[in-house]
Design an enzyme around this catalytic site. Structure first.
Site, mmCIF file in Angstrom:
data_model
loop_
_atom_site.group_PDB
_atom_site.id
_atom_site.type_symbol
_atom_site.label_atom_id
_atom_site.label_comp_id
_atom_site.label_asym_id
_atom_site.label_seq_id
_atom_site.Cartn_x
_atom_site.Cartn_y
_atom_site.Cartn_z
ATOM 1 N N THR A 121 1.157 -1.356 -0.041
ATOM 2 C CA THR A 121 -0.126 -0.008 0.113
ATOM 3 C C THR A 121 0.927 1.373 0.151
ATOM 4 O O THR A 121 1.388 1.392 0.811
ATOM 5 C CB THR A 121 -0.675 -0.158 1.213
ATOM 6 O OG1 THR A 121 -1.941 -1.512 1.287
ATOM 7 C CG2 THR A 121 -1.976 1.325 1.255
ATOM 8 N N CYS A 281 -3.872 -1.500 9.612
ATOM 9 C CA CYS A 281 -3.913 -1.011 7.645
ATOM 10 C C CYS A 281 -4.761 0.574 8.219
ATOM 11 O O CYS A 281 -4.270 1.602 7.482
ATOM 12 C CB CYS A 281 -5.110 -1.909 6.962
ATOM 13 S SG CYS A 281 -4.472 -3.400 6.530
ATOM 14 N N LYS A 284 -3.327 2.972 9.955
ATOM 15 C CA LYS A 284 -2.440 3.768 8.854
ATOM 16 C C LYS A 284 -2.366 4.145 7.987
ATOM 17 O O LYS A 284 -2.241 5.153 6.984
ATOM 18 C CB LYS A 284 -1.275 2.260 8.561
ATOM 19 C CG LYS A 284 0.220 2.830 8.212
ATOM 20 C CD LYS A 284 0.113 1.849 7.620
ATOM 21 C CE LYS A 284 0.299 0.534 6.873
ATOM 22 N NZ LYS A 284 1.128 0.398 5.683
HETATM 23 C C1 UGA Z 1 -8.396 -3.997 6.328
HETATM 24 C C2 UGA Z 1 -9.411 -3.922 4.577
HETATM 25 O O1 UGA Z 1 -10.685 -4.852 4.885
HETATM 26 C C3 UGA Z 1 -8.877 -5.066 3.949
HETATM 27 O O2 UGA Z 1 -9.688 -5.235 2.508
HETATM 28 C C4 UGA Z 1 -7.058 -4.682 3.583
HETATM 29 O O3 UGA Z 1 -7.156 -4.979 2.353
HETATM 30 C C5 UGA Z 1 -6.393 -4.591 5.050
HETATM 31 O O4 UGA Z 1 -7.226 -3.255 5.322
HETATM 32 C C6 UGA Z 1 -5.346 -4.007 3.988
HETATM 33 O O5 UGA Z 1 -5.009 -2.503 4.168
HETATM 34 O O6 UGA Z 1 -4.458 -4.518 4.057
HETATM 35 P P1 UGA Z 1 -8.100 -6.051 8.355
HETATM 36 O O7 UGA Z 1 -7.413 -4.587 9.054
HETATM 37 O O8 UGA Z 1 -7.721 -7.216 8.177
HETATM 38 O O9 UGA Z 1 -8.923 -5.346 6.402
HETATM 39 O O10 UGA Z 1 -9.308 -6.064 8.885
HETATM 40 P P2 UGA Z 1 -11.147 -5.931 8.399
HETATM 41 O O11 UGA Z 1 -11.761 -6.357 9.179
HETATM 42 O O12 UGA Z 1 -11.635 -5.223 7.765
HETATM 43 O O13 UGA Z 1 -11.081 -5.173 9.789
HETATM 44 C C7 UGA Z 1 -10.694 -4.046 10.688
HETATM 45 C C8 UGA Z 1 -11.229 -3.167 11.878
HETATM 46 O O14 UGA Z 1 -12.254 -2.928 11.894
HETATM 47 C C9 UGA Z 1 -10.895 -4.428 12.891
HETATM 48 O O15 UGA Z 1 -10.623 -3.651 14.301
HETATM 49 C C10 UGA Z 1 -12.447 -4.766 13.051
HETATM 50 O O16 UGA Z 1 -12.700 -5.037 14.515
HETATM 51 C C11 UGA Z 1 -13.285 -3.609 13.077
HETATM 52 N N1 UGA Z 1 -14.385 -3.305 12.242
HETATM 53 C C12 UGA Z 1 -14.777 -4.185 11.514
HETATM 54 C C13 UGA Z 1 -15.840 -3.146 13.591
HETATM 55 O O17 UGA Z 1 -15.444 -2.545 14.047
HETATM 56 N N2 UGA Z 1 -16.948 -3.317 12.462
HETATM 57 C C14 UGA Z 1 -16.995 -3.737 11.545
HETATM 58 O O18 UGA Z 1 -18.424 -3.923 11.737
HETATM 59 C C15 UGA Z 1 -15.955 -3.808 10.580
#
Ligand code: UGA
Length: 459
Positions: A121, A281, A284
């Site tokens: 990224t 992600c 950042k």
């Molecule tokens: C995120 C994106 O979803 C990916 O598409 C992207 O490739 C990735 O960043 C990246 O840039 O590498 P990730 O950080 O692994 O993926 O996790 P997510 O599942 O998106 O969750 C991120 C945060 O949001 C977590 O802390 C989760 O607990 C929180 N979250 C998620 C919520 O608080 N509520 C929700 O409804 C969904």
């Protein structure tokens, strides 16, 4: 296709094993000897469901090496998947990406065509910068190089990475060269056409549709990555802002999310109110996007607000505890979950770290549980459980966490916490207070189990 992948972090390693599974000839490069040591023994250095099995399946089509010169000359496609950590001012640091490009250009064979793909990224404009770096090396070598640079952002979610790699929603490619686009289309052909036999542990989802490969210019591809993550972060912060108001006016945010999510224009995903987003992600990338905007003299108040709301979610837990317990000093509080989300041992920017830090500063005795992230949390909290600070204890035993405790706080919605014997836990505690930071329990069930239940946005 012969592929060299630079970097075996979360994105690099997942991509490497998936491409090897698709019968590409993959060589992955990493300078970290401890990672390489594990990979040479067939062990995954990252915790990701399914990756260990897949790594074992592809042992014969993948190899790991510390040397770019070993693998690049022969490759048709080189993929850069190294880290872009935040600089002090929040911008993403592309030093490792540029260094990788430099090392690649130093060993490319004159005249041979290569496609150099940026998967890390990176700030908008990096594709152009990498092209310049490569050309500078070629002219210093006095050779006629032939590299097309393409941007191919990654959208994998931790904990679901293999799913995302085999069954993506879309593949985005930003390139000015038709040759690079063709090479990437050949690389992803088995995924675009879904012609591979799915690994036994990763069946193809029944409603899955063939993913489009969107091609665009490099700057737009780089922007798509930031805009996607920022939009998802906004969606979560929006529902958390609504959650705060639900508490004031006597509404239930889980009902509100259900009701608005049924509108197809809004959709029900990423509307789970709670402790907000952590991980490597969203924090950042939103910060890097603001950094890019600042350089352009442009304000992004929506993105700024999403970040402010996200931090407020962490602070509100301490407020909820204070209002339930009156004084915090000397109280014992159990933390359920340290990882930033389930199915990972990653604690980067995890809400647990801020909450524990604040509780320790208030003189609370903190007990913390997680199925797999204790070691990473211990390191991130800088040994706060040593004799210098006897207030923090890690435990792998949930009964021990609850015994005589004044409150429990659910921070990460691990599957095993969904199945807890709530009546038994409530009985073990001094005061059965349960703060459900991810709204995973039914308030009524928790109350029937004997808890004083406090969720997020559930009046
Ligand atoms: C995120 C994106 O979803 C990916 O598409 C992207 O490739 C990735 O960043 C990246 O840039 O590498 P990730 O950080 O692994 O993926 O996790 P997510 O599942 O998106 O969750 C991120 C945060 O949001 C977590 O802390 C989760 O607990 C929180 N979250 C998620 C919520 O608080 N509520 C929700 O409804 C969904």
């Amino acid at each position: 296709m012969k592929i060299a992948i630079i970097g075996t972090g979360y994105v690099g390693l997942t991509t490497a094993v998936v491409l090897a599974y698709l019968n590409h000839n993959v060589a992955a490069v990493d300078k970290d000897q401890s990672k390489l040591g594990l990979l040479h023994q067939g062990k995954s250095p990252i915790h990701e469901p399914g990756i260990q099995n897949l790594l074992e399946d592809v042992q014969h089509t993948i190899r790991f090496t510390p040397s770019v010169a070993d693998v690049v000359p022969d490759a048709e496609l080189i993929l850069i998947a190294v880290g872009t950590p935040p600089k002090k001012n929040g911008e993403a640091d592309t030093r490792h990406v540029e260094q990788a490009a430099r090392e690649v250009a130093q060993v490319c064979l004159p005249g041979k065509h290569y496609t150099l793909v940026i998967k890390s990224t990176v700030p908008i404009g990096t594709n152009q910068r990498v092209t310049e770096v490569v050309e500078t090396v070629f002219s210093a070598r006095g050779i006629q190089g032939n590299i097309s640079v393409a941007s191919n952002p990654e959208f994998l979610q931790e904990g679901l990475a293999l799913q995302g790699a085999f069954y993506p929603d879309r593949i985005v490619v930003g390139a000015n060269s038709e040759e690079a686009i063709d090479t990437l289309r050949r690389l992803y052909k088995p995924i675009l056409e879904q012609t591979f036999d799915p690994p036994s542990t990763l069946p193809r989802p029944s409603a899955y549709h063939l993913p489009p490969m969107m091609t665009t210019d490099p700057n737009s591809a780089e922007m798509i990555k930031y805009a996607a993550n920022t939009f998802l972060a906004l969606k979560i912060s929006f529902i958390n802002e609504i959650a705060g108001l639900c508490e004031k006016v006597g509404a239930d945010v889980t009902e509100v999310a259900r009701g608005i999510g049924l509108d197809a224009r809004i959709g029900n995903r990423f509307l789970q109110a709670g402790l907000g987003w952590g991980g490597s992600c969203y924090p950042k990338d939103t910060s890097a996007l603001l950094g890019v905007a600042a350089l352009s003299g442009y304000e992004m108040p929506i993105t700024e607000a999403a970040r402010t709301i996200n931090l407020r979610q962490r602070e509100c837990i301490v407020e909820k505890l204070r209002s339930a317990l009156k004084t915090l000093k000397g109280k014992t509080i159990g933390i359920l979950g340290l990882a930033f989300k389930p199915n990972t041992d990653d604690v980067r920017e995890a809400p647990s770290l801020d909450i524990i830090g604040e509780l320790l500063a208030e003189g609370v005795i903190v007990r913390a549980h997680d199925p797999i992230a204790i070691e990473n949390a211990r390191r991130a909290l800088n040994g706060k459980d040593t004799s210098a600070n006897a207030l923090l204890h890690f435990t792998e035993d949930i009964d021990e966490l609850a015994y005589d405790a004044d409150a429990l706080v659910l921070v990460t919605e691990w599957e095993l916490y969904h199945k807890l014997q709530l009546p038994k836990l409530a009985k073990q505690m001094k005061t059965p207070i349960l703060i459900d930071g991810r709204n995973i329990y039914s308030p009524q069930d928790a109350r029937n189990a004997g808890f004083h239940y406090i969720g997020i946005g559930r009046a």
